[in-house]
Structure formats: structure tokens, C-alpha cells
Scaffold this motif. Structure first.
Motif, mmCIF file in Angstrom:
data_model
loop_
_atom_site.group_PDB
_atom_site.id
_atom_site.type_symbol
_atom_site.label_atom_id
_atom_site.label_comp_id
_atom_site.label_asym_id
_atom_site.label_seq_id
_atom_site.Cartn_x
_atom_site.Cartn_y
_atom_site.Cartn_z
ATOM 1 N N LEU A 168 26.615 10.824 -8.960
ATOM 2 C CA LEU A 168 25.315 9.633 -9.694
ATOM 3 C C LEU A 168 23.958 9.726 -9.614
ATOM 4 N N LEU A 169 23.802 10.297 -8.929
ATOM 5 C CA LEU A 169 21.896 10.395 -8.824
ATOM 6 C C LEU A 169 22.148 11.727 -10.453
ATOM 7 N N ILE A 170 22.530 12.937 -10.487
ATOM 8 C CA ILE A 170 22.750 13.533 -12.018
ATOM 9 C C ILE A 170 22.807 12.982 -13.376
ATOM 10 N N LEU A 171 24.103 12.198 -12.842
ATOM 11 C CA LEU A 171 24.342 10.895 -14.121
ATOM 12 C C LEU A 171 23.199 10.156 -14.267
ATOM 13 N N TRP A 172 22.140 9.780 -14.126
ATOM 14 C CA TRP A 172 21.975 8.628 -13.747
ATOM 15 C C TRP A 172 20.165 9.491 -14.052
ATOM 16 N N SER A 173 20.407 10.842 -13.943
ATOM 17 C CA SER A 173 18.959 11.752 -14.464
ATOM 18 C C SER A 173 18.865 12.208 -15.717
ATOM 19 N N VAL A 174 20.566 12.412 -15.771
ATOM 20 C CA VAL A 174 20.657 12.801 -17.492
ATOM 21 C C VAL A 174 20.504 11.662 -18.610
ATOM 22 N N ARG A 175 21.496 10.836 -18.139
ATOM 23 C CA ARG A 175 20.767 9.039 -18.895
ATOM 24 C C ARG A 175 19.395 8.434 -18.949
ATOM 25 N N ALA A 176 18.661 8.250 -17.601
ATOM 26 C CA ALA A 176 17.635 8.310 -17.887
ATOM 27 C C ALA A 176 16.811 9.256 -18.755
ATOM 28 N N SER A 177 16.732 10.588 -18.653
ATOM 29 C CA SER A 177 15.491 11.323 -19.377
ATOM 30 C C SER A 177 16.123 10.941 -21.155
ATOM 31 N N ARG A 178 16.714 10.566 -21.219
ATOM 32 C CA ARG A 178 17.603 10.460 -22.610
ATOM 33 C C ARG A 178 16.964 8.787 -22.768
ATOM 34 N N ALA A 179 16.764 8.057 -22.319
ATOM 35 C CA ALA A 179 16.259 7.030 -22.259
ATOM 36 C C ALA A 179 15.037 6.905 -22.193
ATOM 37 N N ALA A 180 14.184 7.690 -21.366
ATOM 38 C CA ALA A 180 12.899 8.025 -21.745
ATOM 39 C C ALA A 180 12.459 8.423 -22.723
ATOM 40 N N ALA A 181 12.867 9.484 -23.089
ATOM 41 C CA ALA A 181 12.824 9.961 -24.648
ATOM 42 C C ALA A 181 13.278 9.701 -25.971
ATOM 43 N N ASP A 182 13.772 8.709 -26.166
ATOM 44 C CA ASP A 182 14.030 7.561 -26.891
ATOM 45 C C ASP A 182 12.709 6.289 -26.943
ATOM 46 N N ARG A 183 12.458 5.974 -25.590
ATOM 47 C CA ARG A 183 11.556 5.322 -26.112
ATOM 48 C C ARG A 183 9.607 5.913 -26.042
ATOM 49 N N ALA A 184 10.112 7.075 -25.669
ATOM 50 C CA ALA A 184 8.430 7.756 -25.746
ATOM 51 C C ALA A 184 8.420 8.311 -27.784
ATOM 52 N N GLY A 185 9.386 8.404 -28.372
ATOM 53 C CA GLY A 185 10.167 8.457 -29.418
ATOM 54 C C GLY A 185 9.961 10.489 -29.892
ATOM 55 N N VAL A 186 10.510 11.023 -29.029
ATOM 56 C CA VAL A 186 10.535 11.990 -28.891
ATOM 57 C C VAL A 186 12.014 13.138 -28.334
ATOM 58 N N ARG A 187 12.488 14.284 -28.136
ATOM 59 C CA ARG A 187 13.436 14.885 -27.655
ATOM 60 C C ARG A 187 13.930 15.065 -26.642
ATOM 61 N N PRO A 188 14.760 14.960 -25.796
ATOM 62 C CA PRO A 188 14.344 14.657 -24.052
ATOM 63 C C PRO A 188 13.593 16.708 -24.359
ATOM 64 N N SER A 189 13.320 17.041 -23.403
ATOM 65 C CA SER A 189 12.851 19.083 -23.163
ATOM 66 C C SER A 189 14.226 19.712 -23.045
ATOM 67 N N ARG A 190 14.769 19.519 -22.437
ATOM 68 C CA ARG A 190 16.315 19.645 -21.786
ATOM 69 C C ARG A 190 17.669 18.795 -21.857
ATOM 70 N N SER A 191 18.722 19.661 -22.356
ATOM 71 C CA SER A 191 20.034 19.522 -22.971
ATOM 72 C C SER A 191 20.611 18.424 -21.812
ATOM 73 N N PRO A 192 21.678 18.138 -21.405
ATOM 74 C CA PRO A 192 22.328 17.536 -20.415
ATOM 75 C C PRO A 192 22.584 18.741 -19.901
ATOM 76 N N ARG A 193 23.208 19.598 -20.451
ATOM 77 C CA ARG A 193 23.780 20.605 -19.825
ATOM 78 C C ARG A 193 22.634 21.480 -19.016
ATOM 79 N N MET A 194 21.738 21.532 -19.423
ATOM 80 C CA MET A 194 20.867 22.353 -18.513
ATOM 81 C C MET A 194 20.495 21.458 -17.832
ATOM 82 N N VAL A 195 19.858 20.283 -17.742
ATOM 83 C CA VAL A 195 19.574 19.032 -16.392
ATOM 84 C C VAL A 195 21.013 19.584 -15.324
ATOM 85 N N VAL A 196 21.616 18.906 -15.465
ATOM 86 C CA VAL A 196 23.227 19.019 -14.582
ATOM 87 C C VAL A 196 23.019 21.060 -14.376
ATOM 88 N N LEU A 197 23.089 21.583 -14.294
ATOM 89 C CA LEU A 197 22.799 23.398 -14.163
ATOM 90 C C LEU A 197 21.518 23.448 -13.099
#
Length: 321
Positions: A168-197
Motif C-alpha cells: 500500500l505504501l508503494i501504491l500510495w507513493s505512485v499516486r501521490a507523486s502523480r498528484a503532486a506533479a499535477d498540482r505543480a503543473g510539471v511532469r513526474p520525474s519518474r514513471s510508475p515502473r521506476m518508482v516501484v523498482l
């Protein structure tokens, strides 16, 4: 005598021959007397007489008297239909909503992991105390059985809760990173696959999780995107605990391959320290996840209106005076 009627003594001529073009007498037979070609029969076309055609309706100019008026409610009309907007073909899920839904399950599971890990650490400490007491005196069978049951049950439940909380922590970090990038108006620095790895691959899991959480915190605080993220004190404490837990887990795994009485006794101490460190890490993780989620989705302040006093209007006060 009509003009179309033939005069007496003049023979009537038939249609011209299609081959030679000569007109033969009408009573000469079906073949041309000059070239012998068969003369085709006439084609009759039936047309209605002019009197049978319908007369064109006369156009009557009616003066406009306004919209129609009904004395009673008319019963005709279109069937009632409700218009519904078309649904999008591929709806995109909201990452912030996904992060908040995962947060609702992750935090209670982390606190449950804290409780079970503390229980496992206490069981390992009790086992070590029994090992020290067994050097001089014999132990009762009840104490040994209770210690083994407590260590076995806590050692079974604790890894299960840890793995579930980790997923659940890994899943939360993937979704939170996308939400934070959307809020800042930028693209996430890592893809979900790279975050999980980064969470799972040994070696990378010492640096990537802290970097991901630092980026989430940086974007959630609304800091400039071109500025280097600076982790907060809580995040630095979590990062140190996480790295120590990963290293100590590898040490305990390698230590379990050794044999001997002293190695087993030292293994009990290492398991107790690892369980205690896991409990502290899970508690700090729960606080960190709560803080970052509240930064991404702050709660709306609840306002209450209270009636303090009722004053009459100024005109009424002047009339009374």
C-alpha cells in the motif's frame, strides 16, 4: 369531312420502313413490299386526359392572429426524454483521489504493524531472558512453550502486516507523486515502473524512496519547481530509519545462515532490534504519509455561525428615543 380523314380513292400509308424508309400501304401486310423487312407494330402509350388531372389547390392567404391558444391542456406532444451528457470515452482516474483512498487503509495498517512489531520485539526479549536463565537453572516447560508460541505467532503476523503495508505504501507513493506533479503543473520525474523498482530493488531502495517522498513534499508545499528539493526533518528521520531497517534486514538474513549456540543467541538479539526498528519506522511512516496527504489535499475549514445578540434597526431606536 374532317381534315384528318383520307380522301376517296387515296390509299392510306403505313409507318416508314426502318430499313429503306419507304412508306408502304397500310393494308400491304406486316412486311415491307420493297425490301422485305418486318414492320414493327406501333407502341401505344396511355395518358390520362387533361380533365382527370387534379386541380392545383388554391392558396388562401390567412392573416396571422398570434400563437395558438388552447382552452384545455392539449394531449399531443413529444414523449418526455431526459438529456444526459455523453460520457468520455476513456475517463482518466484522479491520482489525488486514489492517493486519499489508499491513505485511508494504509495508516491504520501501519499502526497495526507498530503494535505487532512491538509484540514481536517483546517476545524476542523474553526468549533471550530465558536463554540467559537456562545457563544456571532448568526452565519450566510452560514458560518455554508460551515463549515459543508468542514468538511464532508474532513472527508470522508481523511479516504479513509489513508486506501488506509495504504494498500500500508503494501504491500510495505512485499516486501521490502523480498528484503532486499535477498540482505543480510539471511532469513526474519518474514513471510508475521506476518508482516501484526503486522501492524493491536492493541498493536502489536506499535512495529512491527518500527522493520520491522529497519530491512529493516539495511539490505539495508549492515551492518553485526549478529549486532543489530540501527534505524536512521528519522526512530525514524517516529516511535514516528506512535505510537502517533495510541494512539490518540484510544482516539478519545473512546471520541466520550461521550455526552454533552463540550465533542463535545473537540472532535473537538481532531479531529483537529489527522488530523494534520496524515498529519505530512504521510509526514515523504513518506520520509522514499523513502529513504529505494533508499537504496535497488540505481539509476545508469548518465555519460555524453563532448568534451573539439581536439589535433593533437604527430607525426603531430613534423612534423610541
Amino acid at each position: 369531312m374532317p381534315p384528318s380523314a383520307p380522301s376517296p380513292g387515296v390509299a392510306r400509308l403505313g409507318p416508314p420502313c426502318p430499313r429503306c424508309g419507304r412508306r408502304a400501304p397500310a393494308e400491304g401486310g406486316p412486311f415491307c413490299p420493297y425490301c422485305g423487312r418486318y414492320l414493327a407494330a406501333l407502341r401505344w402509350v396511355a395518358e390520362p386526359p387533361p380533365s382527370a388531372a387534379p386541380a392545383a389547390p388554391a392558396r388562401v392567404r390567412v392573416r396571422y392572429t398570434g400563437p395558438p391558444r388552447y382552452r384545455t391542456l392539449p394531449r399531443w406532444g413529444f414523449p418526455p426524454r431526459r438529456w444526459e451528457p455523453p460520457e468520455p470515452a476513456t475517463p482518466t482516474p484522479d491520482p489525488l483521489h486514489g492517493a486519499r483512498s489508499t491513505f485511508g487503509t494504509l495508516v491504520p495498517l501501519l499502526w497495526a504493524t507498530v503494535a505487532v512489531a512491538l509484540l514481536a520485539a517483546g517476545a524476542e526479549v523474553w526468549r533471550y531472558v530465558l536463554l540467559l536463565a537456562s545457563r544456571d537453572n532448568a526452565l519450566s516447560a510452560g514458560e518455554v512453550a508460551a515463549s515459543d508460541a508468542l514468538v511464532g505467532s508474532a513472527g508470522t503476523v508481523s511479516p504479513i502486516l509489513t508486506v501488506a503495508a509495504g504494498v500500500l505504501l508503494i501504491l500510495w507513493s505512485v499516486r501521490a507523486s502523480r498528484a503532486a506533479a499535477d498540482r505543480a503543473g510539471v511532469r513526474p520525474s519518474r514513471s510508475p515502473r521506476m518508482v516501484v523498482l526503486g522501492w524493491l530493488v536492493p541498493g536502489l531502495n536506499l535512495t529512491v524512496p527518500g527522493s520520491v517522498l522529497s519530491e512529493i513534499e516539495h511539490c505539495a508545499l508549492g515551492l518553485p519547481v526549478d529549486q532543489r528539493p530540501r527534505p524536512s526533518r521528519l522526512l530525514l528521520v524517516w529516511w535514516a530509519l528506512w535505510a537502517a531497517g533495510v541494512v539490518l534486514s540484510a544482516v539478519v538474513l545473512l546471520w541466520s545462515l550461521r550455526t552454533g549456540v552463540q550465533a542463535r543467541a545473537d540472532g535473537v538479539v538481532l531479531h529483537a532490534v529489527l522488530d523494534l526498528l520496524a515498529a519505530v519506522t512504521a510509526g514515523v511512516t504513518a506520520r509522514l504519509v499523513t502529513r504529505l496527504t494533508r499537504l496535497l489535499a488540505p481539509a476545508r475549514p469548518r465555519r460555524r455561525e453563532l448568534l451573539l445578540s439581536v439589535r433593533p434597526p437604527a430607525a426603531a431606536r430613534a423612534a423610541r428615543a
